[in-house]
Design an enzyme around this catalytic site. Sequence first.
Site, short mmCIF file in Angstrom:
data_model
loop_
_atom_site.label_atom_id
_atom_site.label_comp_id
_atom_site.label_asym_id
_atom_site.label_seq_id
_atom_site.Cartn_x
_atom_site.Cartn_y
_atom_site.Cartn_z
N ASP A 40 17.48 -77.11 41.83
CA ASP A 40 16.17 -76.52 41.74
C ASP A 40 15.32 -77.41 42.37
OD1 ASP A 40 13.74 -75.14 41.26
OD2 ASP A 40 14.04 -75.38 38.81
N ASP A 41 14.54 -77.28 43.57
CA ASP A 41 13.70 -77.92 44.23
C ASP A 41 14.50 -79.27 44.88
OD1 ASP A 41 11.64 -76.30 43.47
OD2 ASP A 41 10.42 -78.14 42.48
N CYS A 80 10.47 -71.02 43.75
CA CYS A 80 11.63 -70.57 42.77
C CYS A 80 11.70 -69.06 42.71
CB CYS A 80 11.05 -71.14 41.39
SG CYS A 80 11.00 -72.77 41.32
N LYS A 137 18.50 -71.82 34.39
CA LYS A 137 17.14 -71.29 34.62
C LYS A 137 17.24 -69.80 35.07
CE LYS A 137 13.02 -72.09 37.68
NZ LYS A 137 12.47 -73.23 38.69
N HIS A 139 13.85 -67.40 35.33
CA HIS A 139 12.63 -67.33 36.09
C HIS A 139 12.30 -65.90 36.72
CE1 HIS A 139 9.37 -69.97 38.27
NE2 HIS A 139 8.91 -69.28 37.12
N HIS A 228 13.90 -80.49 39.61
CA HIS A 228 12.62 -80.20 39.69
C HIS A 228 11.66 -80.95 38.60
CE1 HIS A 228 9.29 -77.44 38.36
NE2 HIS A 228 9.56 -76.24 39.48
#
Length: 448
Positions: A40-41, A80, A137, A139, A228
């Site tokens: 993530d990121d 995301c 995650k 989302h 993240h």
Amino acid sequence: MPAKVTRREFLGAAVGTAAASTIGYAAPRSRPNVLFILADDLGYGDLSCYGRPDYQTPVLDRLARQGIKFMSAYAAAPVCTPTRCAFHTGRYPQRIAVGLQEPLTRASGTDIGLPPDHPTVASLLKGNGYDTALIGKWHLGWKPEFGPNRHGYDEFFGVLSGAADYFTHEASDAPGVSSGTGKDLWENLTPIERTGYLTDMLSDRAVQYIEKPRSKPFYLSLHYTAPHSPWEGPEDAAIGHTEHGAGPMIEGGSLKIYAAMMKNMDAGIGRVLKALERANLERNTLVIFTSDNGGERYSYHWPFSFQKFFLWEGGIRVPAIVRWPGIIPAGRTTEQAAITMDWSATILAASGTGAHPEYPLDGENLLPVCTGARAVYERTLFWRTRAREAARNGKWKYLKDSDEERLFDLSIDPGEKTDLKKTHAHVFDEMKKQYLSWNAGMLPRPVG
């Protein structure tokens, strides 16, 4: 019932298998397990095998040496939610309303999410006899009908929101919480309380899942929240949750903390891969690792410009590694352009699972490229956000940002410094034409 394999998919798989045999890599004897790992990121250069200079990621570096490393892989979006929508559906996020959220937040409301009747990688694999699990995650919506269990996942353990504190597991966008924070750790449809550092909890749960006795092949989607924000390493419990708004995160963290987060995730992935080895599943498991978009303030993007939220290379170029022992030759790199939806198509093809005929995939099966059965080929990829648009074909990239249109030659200018739209007007016109044609088939941008 198992999903049908189209003639095109069957022929592609047959060609890939035949070519793999001719180069000394045997075809699989049974359908592979699939382990898809999404960071993530994570910026393009945040693994040491992609150039990170200040810390090492030995596990992922080793994974790259054991398989193939993509040098021109992209996320479907610079943020995301749309990228996750693209992966789960195998289609451009602009085809689905939730894919237009940049990202999905409490302000979006709880009545938007991934439609429960839309096929996903998980639902298609489940229909083809796979055990399925999402750890990490989501989302893509908070209501049960939008959640992982309604989209083909037998098991879910993780967070529904865009980010959560690594120790308290509170999320600023937890639904239905007027104060703006709330616990966001779930076991299927049940909120739960657990103690621990979130990255470790996800890694440990993935190990447990792999080691479970089963009679079917499995598909495990392991979606870390690291690296993240909030930027909290495993020793930073006292830091506390850092709020952030819709824009780039501007509070907290340090290069030292970021390094600790990355090294912890790398070590956790190491435990997961070791579990495959202990279970004697390593050689019959397709492993794919990538990121959902470019990195944030502590990421290493060189030689690219900008970061998350932007359609410049720094916002969408990501690392990607694919390993399948005995099928994919080890120690290779490729300049093949790839995008998030390709991993969906590759997973379905490798497992002999066809796409739903009413929801054709936008991704392409890259297994023949990975095995060496097909040479690198040119293709056109597209991106669109509320304020920006882009397309890439071969070495050329069309970019519109802040109402200014540009053309770049990425083969000599990966940092996107020199605008060539005037000196190569015919290329610019053709790229823009292709973008407009693609965009005409997508949902319109949200109003407001």
